[in-house]
Design a protein around this motif. Structure first.
Motif, PDB file in Angstrom:
ATOM      1  N   MET A 113      76.010   5.382  49.311  1.00 57.13           N
ATOM      2  CA  MET A 113      74.562   5.302  49.346  1.00 57.13           C
ATOM      3  C   MET A 113      73.979   6.346  48.402  1.00 57.13           C
ATOM      4  SD  MET A 113      73.810   4.606  53.383  1.00 57.13           S
ATOM      5  CE  MET A 113      74.794   3.402  54.258  1.00 57.13           C
ATOM      6  N   THR A 114      72.754   6.164  48.020  1.00 58.80           N
ATOM      7  CA  THR A 114      72.167   7.042  47.022  1.00 58.80           C
ATOM      8  C   THR A 114      70.957   7.769  47.558  1.00 58.80           C
ATOM      9  OG1 THR A 114      70.713   5.323  46.142  1.00 58.80           O
ATOM     10  CG2 THR A 114      72.911   5.503  45.174  1.00 58.80           C
ATOM     11  N   HIS A 115      70.604   8.825  46.862  1.00 58.78           N
ATOM     12  CA  HIS A 115      69.494   9.687  47.252  1.00 58.78           C
ATOM     13  C   HIS A 115      68.676   9.965  46.010  1.00 58.78           C
ATOM     14  CE1 HIS A 115      67.311  12.656  49.483  1.00 58.78           C
ATOM     15  NE2 HIS A 115      67.734  13.658  48.747  1.00 58.78           N
ATOM     16  N   THR A 116      67.348  10.039  46.106  1.00 60.25           N
ATOM     17  CA  THR A 116      66.527  10.105  44.905  1.00 60.25           C
ATOM     18  C   THR A 116      65.590  11.302  44.851  1.00 60.25           C
ATOM     19  OG1 THR A 116      64.878   8.674  45.957  1.00 60.25           O
ATOM     20  CG2 THR A 116      66.563   7.613  44.603  1.00 60.25           C
ATOM     21  N   GLU A 117      65.813  12.314  45.662  1.00 58.65           N
ATOM     22  CA  GLU A 117      64.918  13.458  45.677  1.00 58.65           C
ATOM     23  C   GLU A 117      65.654  14.714  45.257  1.00 58.65           C
ATOM     24  OE1 GLU A 117      62.765  13.548  49.498  1.00 58.65           O
ATOM     25  OE2 GLU A 117      63.677  11.589  49.736  1.00 58.65           O
ATOM     26  N   GLN A 118      64.892  15.770  44.971  1.00 58.08           N
ATOM     27  CA  GLN A 118      65.521  17.046  44.652  1.00 58.08           C
ATOM     28  C   GLN A 118      65.094  18.067  45.688  1.00 58.08           C
ATOM     29  OE1 GLN A 118      64.175  20.070  43.357  1.00 58.08           O
ATOM     30  NE2 GLN A 118      62.102  19.544  42.711  1.00 58.08           N
ATOM     31  N   HIS A 119      66.078  18.792  46.210  1.00 61.10           N
ATOM     32  CA  HIS A 119      65.803  19.785  47.239  1.00 61.10           C
ATOM     33  C   HIS A 119      66.655  21.017  47.007  1.00 61.10           C
ATOM     34  CE1 HIS A 119      63.217  17.505  49.940  1.00 61.10           C
ATOM     35  NE2 HIS A 119      64.010  16.479  49.808  1.00 61.10           N
TER      36      HIS A 119
ATOM     37  N   PRO B 245      76.514  28.149  59.483  1.00 58.84           N
ATOM     38  CA  PRO B 245      75.478  28.120  58.442  1.00 58.84           C
ATOM     39  C   PRO B 245      76.076  28.281  57.049  1.00 58.84           C
ATOM     40  CG  PRO B 245      74.714  29.396  60.308  1.00 58.84           C
ATOM     41  CD  PRO B 245      76.158  29.056  60.588  1.00 58.84           C
ATOM     42  N   PHE B 246      75.646  27.429  56.133  1.00 62.00           N
ATOM     43  CA  PHE B 246      76.188  27.396  54.775  1.00 62.00           C
ATOM     44  C   PHE B 246      75.637  28.588  54.005  1.00 62.00           C
ATOM     45  CE2 PHE B 246      76.844  25.340  50.548  1.00 62.00           C
ATOM     46  CZ  PHE B 246      78.172  24.973  50.720  1.00 62.00           C
ATOM     47  N   GLY B 247      76.510  29.438  53.527  1.00 64.02           N
ATOM     48  CA  GLY B 247      76.073  30.707  52.948  1.00 64.02           C
ATOM     49  C   GLY B 247      75.767  30.659  51.468  1.00 64.02           C
ATOM     50  N   GLU B 248      75.586  29.447  50.912  1.00 67.50           N
ATOM     51  CA  GLU B 248      75.319  29.314  49.487  1.00 67.50           C
ATOM     52  C   GLU B 248      74.057  28.494  49.278  1.00 67.50           C
ATOM     53  OE1 GLU B 248      78.754  27.715  47.500  1.00 67.50           O
ATOM     54  OE2 GLU B 248      80.128  28.782  48.832  1.00 67.50           O
ATOM     55  N   GLU B 249      73.318  28.827  48.221  1.00 67.20           N
ATOM     56  CA  GLU B 249      72.173  28.019  47.839  1.00 67.20           C
ATOM     57  C   GLU B 249      72.657  26.841  47.007  1.00 67.20           C
ATOM     58  OE1 GLU B 249      69.034  28.579  48.721  1.00 67.20           O
ATOM     59  OE2 GLU B 249      69.362  30.487  49.726  1.00 67.20           O
ATOM     60  N   ILE B 250      72.083  25.660  47.246  1.00 69.38           N
ATOM     61  CA  ILE B 250      72.490  24.484  46.497  1.00 69.38           C
ATOM     62  C   ILE B 250      71.268  23.781  45.922  1.00 69.38           C
ATOM     63  CG2 ILE B 250      74.510  24.139  47.989  1.00 69.38           C
ATOM     64  CD1 ILE B 250      73.003  21.670  49.166  1.00 69.38           C
ATOM     65  N   LEU B 251      71.511  22.962  44.913  1.00 67.37           N
ATOM     66  CA  LEU B 251      70.541  21.988  44.445  1.00 67.37           C
ATOM     67  C   LEU B 251      71.052  20.610  44.817  1.00 67.37           C
ATOM     68  CD1 LEU B 251      69.601  23.195  40.833  1.00 67.37           C
ATOM     69  CD2 LEU B 251      68.101  23.142  42.824  1.00 67.37           C
ATOM     70  N   LEU B 252      70.187  19.788  45.374  1.00 60.67           N
ATOM     71  CA  LEU B 252      70.528  18.417  45.724  1.00 60.67           C
ATOM     72  C   LEU B 252      69.516  17.494  45.049  1.00 60.67           C
ATOM     73  CD1 LEU B 252      71.439  17.124  49.293  1.00 60.67           C
ATOM     74  CD2 LEU B 252      70.140  15.749  47.681  1.00 60.67           C
ATOM     75  N   TRP B 253      70.025  16.622  44.186  1.00 62.27           N
ATOM     76  CA  TRP B 253      69.147  15.655  43.513  1.00 62.27           C
ATOM     77  C   TRP B 253      69.942  14.390  43.233  1.00 62.27           C
ATOM     78  CZ3 TRP B 253      69.665  13.512  38.594  1.00 62.27           C
ATOM     79  CH2 TRP B 253      68.621  12.652  38.226  1.00 62.27           C
ATOM     80  N   TRP B 254      69.279  13.244  43.443  1.00 61.30           N
ATOM     81  CA  TRP B 254      69.892  11.922  43.315  1.00 61.30           C
ATOM     82  C   TRP B 254      71.209  11.917  44.083  1.00 61.30           C
ATOM     83  CZ3 TRP B 254      73.092   8.875  39.445  1.00 61.30           C
ATOM     84  CH2 TRP B 254      72.856   7.498  39.602  1.00 61.30           C
TER      85      TRP B 254
ATOM     86  N   ALA C 245      71.407   6.402  36.197  1.00 60.15           N
ATOM     87  CA  ALA C 245      70.891   7.682  36.687  1.00 60.15           C
ATOM     88  C   ALA C 245      69.513   7.939  36.094  1.00 60.15           C
ATOM     89  CB  ALA C 245      71.843   8.808  36.314  1.00 60.15           C
ATOM     90  N   PRO C 246      68.520   8.241  36.930  1.00 59.00           N
ATOM     91  CA  PRO C 246      67.173   8.496  36.410  1.00 59.00           C
ATOM     92  C   PRO C 246      67.099   9.844  35.708  1.00 59.00           C
ATOM     93  CG  PRO C 246      67.248   8.892  38.769  1.00 59.00           C
ATOM     94  CD  PRO C 246      68.592   8.339  38.392  1.00 59.00           C
ATOM     95  N   PRO C 247      66.027  10.069  34.924  1.00 59.80           N
ATOM     96  CA  PRO C 247      65.878  11.370  34.252  1.00 59.80           C
ATOM     97  C   PRO C 247      65.817  12.504  35.267  1.00 59.80           C
ATOM     98  CG  PRO C 247      64.337   9.759  33.352  1.00 59.80           C
ATOM     99  CD  PRO C 247      64.946   9.136  34.575  1.00 59.80           C
ATOM    100  N   VAL C 248      66.416  13.611  34.925  1.00 59.29           N
ATOM    101  CA  VAL C 248      66.426  14.770  35.809  1.00 59.29           C
ATOM    102  C   VAL C 248      65.052  15.440  35.766  1.00 59.29           C
ATOM    103  CG1 VAL C 248      67.508  16.996  36.313  1.00 59.29           C
ATOM    104  CG2 VAL C 248      68.876  15.111  35.379  1.00 59.29           C
ATOM    105  N   PRO C 249      64.410  15.637  36.923  1.00 61.35           N
ATOM    106  CA  PRO C 249      63.111  16.315  36.937  1.00 61.35           C
ATOM    107  C   PRO C 249      63.275  17.809  36.695  1.00 61.35           C
ATOM    108  CG  PRO C 249      63.833  15.923  39.169  1.00 61.35           C
ATOM    109  CD  PRO C 249      64.852  15.262  38.273  1.00 61.35           C
ATOM    110  N   ALA C 250      62.161  18.509  36.699  1.00 63.03           N
ATOM    111  CA  ALA C 250      62.198  19.966  36.521  1.00 63.03           C
ATOM    112  C   ALA C 250      62.659  20.599  37.819  1.00 63.03           C
ATOM    113  CB  ALA C 250      60.822  20.484  36.124  1.00 63.03           C
ATOM    114  N   LEU C 251      63.962  20.717  37.971  1.00 62.09           N
ATOM    115  CA  LEU C 251      64.527  21.276  39.197  1.00 62.09           C
ATOM    116  C   LEU C 251      64.294  22.770  39.251  1.00 62.09           C
ATOM    117  CD1 LEU C 251      67.955  19.424  39.250  1.00 62.09           C
ATOM    118  CD2 LEU C 251      65.933  18.863  40.581  1.00 62.09           C
TER     119      LEU C 251
END
Length: 313
Positions: free
Chosen positions: A1-7, A254-263, A299-305
């Motif tokens: 499955m896919t995901h389309t947001e950045q967090h 608790p996950f001790g690392e910062e992550i970026l999640l996008w698409w 894959a859509p264009p990467v936003p300003a993460l």
């Protein structure tokens, strides 16, 4: 499955017990209606669990169904818990695996993999599943991709609930799925009134999602598709229902690392997202998925993460 947001993952873990209600968001994935419990603006992760979709239940003969064409992943594991219906998984490692009710598919993306998911047999009636993603820690996120299918999981009966241990250890049972962070996942199903006290690990944070019926969690009434975040610091949890219900409990350190999640990507730097996007769209790095009847996704264009802040020391 896919995901389309950045967090970007923020440091939102509570260091003690809380009761926090989070409304899921409705969406459509490959033709299948879903309710997304993670990530949301209120809660990014529970342990290393960084994504949670409740897919269905729907009548597979009503025009709804799952058809997600070939798409890539990096930096995570996809964890599919099948409740009703059948889905065919195909990936760039050459695996073609049908998942049936009561089974788990676990795909480790590592440095990069692609797969497709297609409903196998609409004649089976209904389609119902939960899909989760697990963020891989820094030491494991560039590992070689892999796929495992688990047709048998530990099941115990407790207080009128049938408990399936999906991952980790509970009620003296250990599930086989191999993960790279301390995690637990359980499915609780009751056909009538039931009550159980669930032993917990106080250093884990937990959340509960009701899939059907109504339950009471530590006395809090909970209906389907509201995620109840419980924080950490608990040694047990009182679950009860007065009639048939089904719920999923997830937890982890608790996950001790910062992550970026996008698409479909989990990474640490925006540049990694851009590199993965370009590689996929240019047919590089990930390989090809063979046999899926669904079209290959672009894959859509990467936003300003936003670059995540350094983790607290």
């Amino acid at each position: 499955m896919t995901h389309t947001e950045q967090h970007p993952r923020k440091s939102d873990t509570h260091t003690g017990p809380v009761v926090e209600r989070i409304n899921t968001r409705g969406a459509d994935v490959g033709g299948l209606p879903i309710h997304r419990a993670l990530p949301t603006s209120a809660r990014r992760m529970v342990g290393a669990w960084c994504f949670m979709d409740h897919a269905g239940p729907v009548d597979a003969n009503s025009g709804h169904g799952l058809h997600v064409g070939p798409h890539p992943h990096i930096g995570l594991q996809t964890f599919t818990w099948m409740i009703e219906g059948e889905i065919m998984h195909r990936d760039t490692l050459g695996y073609e695996q049908l998942i049936r009710p009561g089974q788990v598919n676990l795909m480790t993306a590592g440095r990069g993999i692609a797969h497709a998911e297609d409903e196998s047999s609409p004649a089976t009636g209904r389609l119902h599943a939960v899909q989760l993603w697990i963020a891989l820690p820094e030491a494991e996120r560039h590992r070689p991709p892999a796929f495992q299918h688990y047709p048998i999981l530990p099941i115990v009966d407790q207080g009128g609930f049938r408990v399936t241990v999906l991952v980790g250890e509970a009620f003296g049972q250990r599930a086989a799925p191999e993960v790279y962070s301390p995690l637990v996942g359980m499915d609780f199903t009751a056909s009538d009134a039931a009550r159980v006290v669930v032993p917990l690990q106080s250093n884990f944070e937990y959340a509960v999602l009701v899939l059907s019926g109504e339950a009471r969690i530590e006395g809090e009434a909970l209906e389907p598709d509201t995620l109840l975040y419980l924080g950490s610091g608990r040694e047990q949890l009182d679950l009860q229902c007065s009639s048939a219900c089904r719920l999923v409990l997830i937890g982890g350190e608790p996950f001790g690392e910062e992550i970026l999640l996008w698409w479909n990507f989990v990474a640490r730097r925006p540049e990694e997202m851009e590199e993965a996007t370009a590689a996929w769209n240019e047919h590089r790095h990930f390989g090809e998925v063979k046999g899926s009847p669904s079209p290959r996704l672009v894959a859509p264009p990467v936003p300003a993460l936003r670059q995540p802040a350094p983790p607290f020391s």
